[in-house]
Design a protein around this motif. Structure first.
Motif, mmCIF file in Angstrom:
data_model
loop_
_atom_site.group_PDB
_atom_site.id
_atom_site.type_symbol
_atom_site.label_atom_id
_atom_site.label_comp_id
_atom_site.label_asym_id
_atom_site.label_seq_id
_atom_site.Cartn_x
_atom_site.Cartn_y
_atom_site.Cartn_z
ATOM 1 N N PHE A 66 27.160 33.278 45.591
ATOM 2 C CA PHE A 66 27.579 33.477 46.983
ATOM 3 C C PHE A 66 29.095 33.350 47.076
ATOM 4 O O PHE A 66 29.733 32.651 46.292
ATOM 5 C CB PHE A 66 26.873 32.500 47.931
ATOM 6 C CG PHE A 66 27.454 31.112 47.947
ATOM 7 C CD1 PHE A 66 28.438 30.760 48.871
ATOM 8 C CD2 PHE A 66 27.016 30.148 47.064
ATOM 9 C CE1 PHE A 66 28.969 29.482 48.900
ATOM 10 C CE2 PHE A 66 27.536 28.869 47.072
ATOM 11 C CZ PHE A 66 28.518 28.532 47.995
ATOM 12 N N LEU B 11 32.241 32.694 49.971
ATOM 13 C CA LEU B 11 32.489 32.135 51.298
ATOM 14 C C LEU B 11 33.903 32.495 51.760
ATOM 15 O O LEU B 11 34.868 32.310 51.019
ATOM 16 C CB LEU B 11 32.332 30.609 51.260
ATOM 17 C CG LEU B 11 32.786 29.832 52.512
ATOM 18 C CD1 LEU B 11 31.911 30.185 53.697
ATOM 19 C CD2 LEU B 11 32.767 28.329 52.238
ATOM 20 N N GLU C 19 22.189 33.770 53.979
ATOM 21 C CA GLU C 19 23.606 33.909 54.348
ATOM 22 C C GLU C 19 23.881 33.231 55.686
ATOM 23 O O GLU C 19 24.864 32.493 55.825
ATOM 24 C CB GLU C 19 23.980 35.393 54.414
ATOM 25 C CG GLU C 19 24.010 36.076 53.058
ATOM 26 C CD GLU C 19 24.232 37.572 53.156
ATOM 27 O OE1 GLU C 19 24.609 38.186 52.139
ATOM 28 O OE2 GLU C 19 24.024 38.137 54.259
ATOM 29 N N LEU D 253 23.636 29.319 55.290
ATOM 30 C CA LEU D 253 24.790 28.725 54.612
ATOM 31 C C LEU D 253 26.023 28.769 55.501
ATOM 32 O O LEU D 253 26.803 27.803 55.547
ATOM 33 C CB LEU D 253 25.057 29.450 53.294
ATOM 34 C CG LEU D 253 23.972 29.330 52.215
ATOM 35 C CD1 LEU D 253 24.413 30.028 50.930
ATOM 36 C CD2 LEU D 253 23.645 27.872 51.919
ATOM 37 N N ALA D 254 26.207 29.874 56.205
ATOM 38 C CA ALA D 254 27.362 29.984 57.106
ATOM 39 C C ALA D 254 27.307 28.895 58.174
ATOM 40 O O ALA D 254 28.327 28.263 58.493
ATOM 41 C CB ALA D 254 27.387 31.362 57.750
ATOM 42 N N PRO E 106 32.702 30.961 59.392
ATOM 43 C CA PRO E 106 32.491 31.322 57.980
ATOM 44 C C PRO E 106 31.681 32.607 57.812
ATOM 45 O O PRO E 106 30.782 32.915 58.600
ATOM 46 C CB PRO E 106 31.735 30.122 57.422
ATOM 47 C CG PRO E 106 31.075 29.501 58.599
ATOM 48 C CD PRO E 106 32.004 29.725 59.763
ATOM 49 N N VAL F 23 29.526 34.525 54.816
ATOM 50 C CA VAL F 23 28.919 34.259 53.504
ATOM 51 C C VAL F 23 28.226 35.510 52.979
ATOM 52 O O VAL F 23 27.505 36.190 53.721
ATOM 53 C CB VAL F 23 27.897 33.095 53.588
ATOM 54 C CG1 VAL F 23 27.235 32.868 52.232
ATOM 55 C CG2 VAL F 23 28.586 31.818 54.058
ATOM 56 N N GLN F 24 28.454 35.810 51.703
ATOM 57 C CA GLN F 24 27.769 36.904 51.011
ATOM 58 C C GLN F 24 26.936 36.319 49.879
ATOM 59 O O GLN F 24 27.460 35.632 49.002
ATOM 60 C CB GLN F 24 28.766 37.911 50.444
ATOM 61 C CG GLN F 24 29.465 38.760 51.488
ATOM 62 C CD GLN F 24 30.420 39.750 50.859
ATOM 63 O OE1 GLN F 24 31.222 39.388 49.995
ATOM 64 N NE2 GLN F 24 30.351 40.998 51.276
ATOM 65 N N VAL F 25 25.620 36.567 49.905
ATOM 66 C CA VAL F 25 24.702 36.069 48.868
ATOM 67 C C VAL F 25 24.187 37.249 48.051
ATOM 68 O O VAL F 25 23.839 38.296 48.616
ATOM 69 C CB VAL F 25 23.506 35.314 49.504
ATOM 70 C CG1 VAL F 25 22.462 34.965 48.439
ATOM 71 C CG2 VAL F 25 23.998 34.049 50.203
#
Length: 256
Positions: free
Chosen positions: A59, A61, A115, A118-119, A131, A133-135
């Motif tokens: 991932f 961020l 994503e 997590l963000a 934030p 986030v790319q997973v």
């Protein structure tokens, strides 16, 4: 003559014993009387893939909803920034050890849900501003048996829209022994592995060539049974043994 009769009986018994191994390498045979699922075959996934135990992912961020990505693409930020992708493994309890967040539950989420989760966690627990986030899942794969067991391959899925035809092509195509009329796709549906049978030997079934493959599918192209060839492999050494035995018996008979 009595010795010859005993010898032939032993050799016949040996052949019958060895013949049990003919085509013994064939897998996933459908029992007689059991109907194969040849209709209602899903051409597209009914639901998005959910992250599960032993999956691997990376991932990235960014803050400010990914503004930095846009700036770098536009050439506004000239600094060369190393972006090392570190793989994280989902443990049996469904959690992964992530930087800053620590042990975090990710199993059961789709990539988009992961994503978003997590963000939210980075924003709530660590004060990151908006934030982004790319997973990316890194261990998505299918196993293809193209009709000859010695050429089976594990095919990594580079995109989410890999078709059945693409997967077979990546495995080298259907083997000479494989039956295009019996392509078996084994997929986990509601925690149960279900088998669909596709006939790719007919042009009217071309739609199934574009069937979207899902991660962890098994694609098994049933091999043709080779009774004659397999029997020859068994018979050849037995015939050789019989010939040698007859020569010995004949020689011994002349010595009497």
């Amino acid at each position: 003559m009595q010795n010859k009769g005993v010898l032939f009986s032993l050799l016949a018994g040996l052949f019958l014993f060895q013949s049990c191994g003919i085509n013994s390498n064939l897998m996933f045979r459908t029992p007689k009387g059991v109907k194969e699922v040849r209709d209602s075959i899903p051409l597209k996934p009914s639901a998005e893939y959910q992250i599960s135990r032993d999956d691997k992912f990376t991932f990235m961020l960014y803050t400010n909803e990914g503004e930095r990505i846009v700036n770098e693409m536009a050439g506004m930020n000239k600094e060369a920034i190393a972006k090392a992708e570190i793989e994280y493994v989902v443990r049996p309890d469904g959690k992964a050890d992530l930087p800053i967040l620590g042990s975090t539950l990710v199993a059961g989420f789709t990539v988009k849900q992961c994503e978003d989760t997590l963000a939210k966690l980075f924003e709530q627990k660590n004060g990151y501003n908006k934030p982004f986030v790319q997973v990316k899942l890194t261990n998505q794969r299918v196993i293809v048996f193209p009709g000859n067991g010695s050429t089976a391959k594990v095919i990594p899925l580079q995109n989410n829209n890999t078709t059945l035809m693409e997967a077979i092509a990546l495995a080298g195509g259907i083997a000479e022994r494989g039956k295009a009329s019996k392509v078996k796709i084994m997929r986990v549906v509601n925690n149960v592995r279900t088998m669909y049978v596709v006939d790719l030997s007919k042009i009217e079934n071309l739609q199934y060539a574009d069937m979207i493959i899902q991660a962890n599918d098994y694609i098994y192209i049933e091999p043709k049974e080779q009774v004659g060839q397999e029997s020859l492999k068994i018979v050849a050494p037995i015939v050789s043994l019989v010939s040698s035995a007859l020569v010995i018996i004949t020689v011994l008979s002349t010595l009497k």
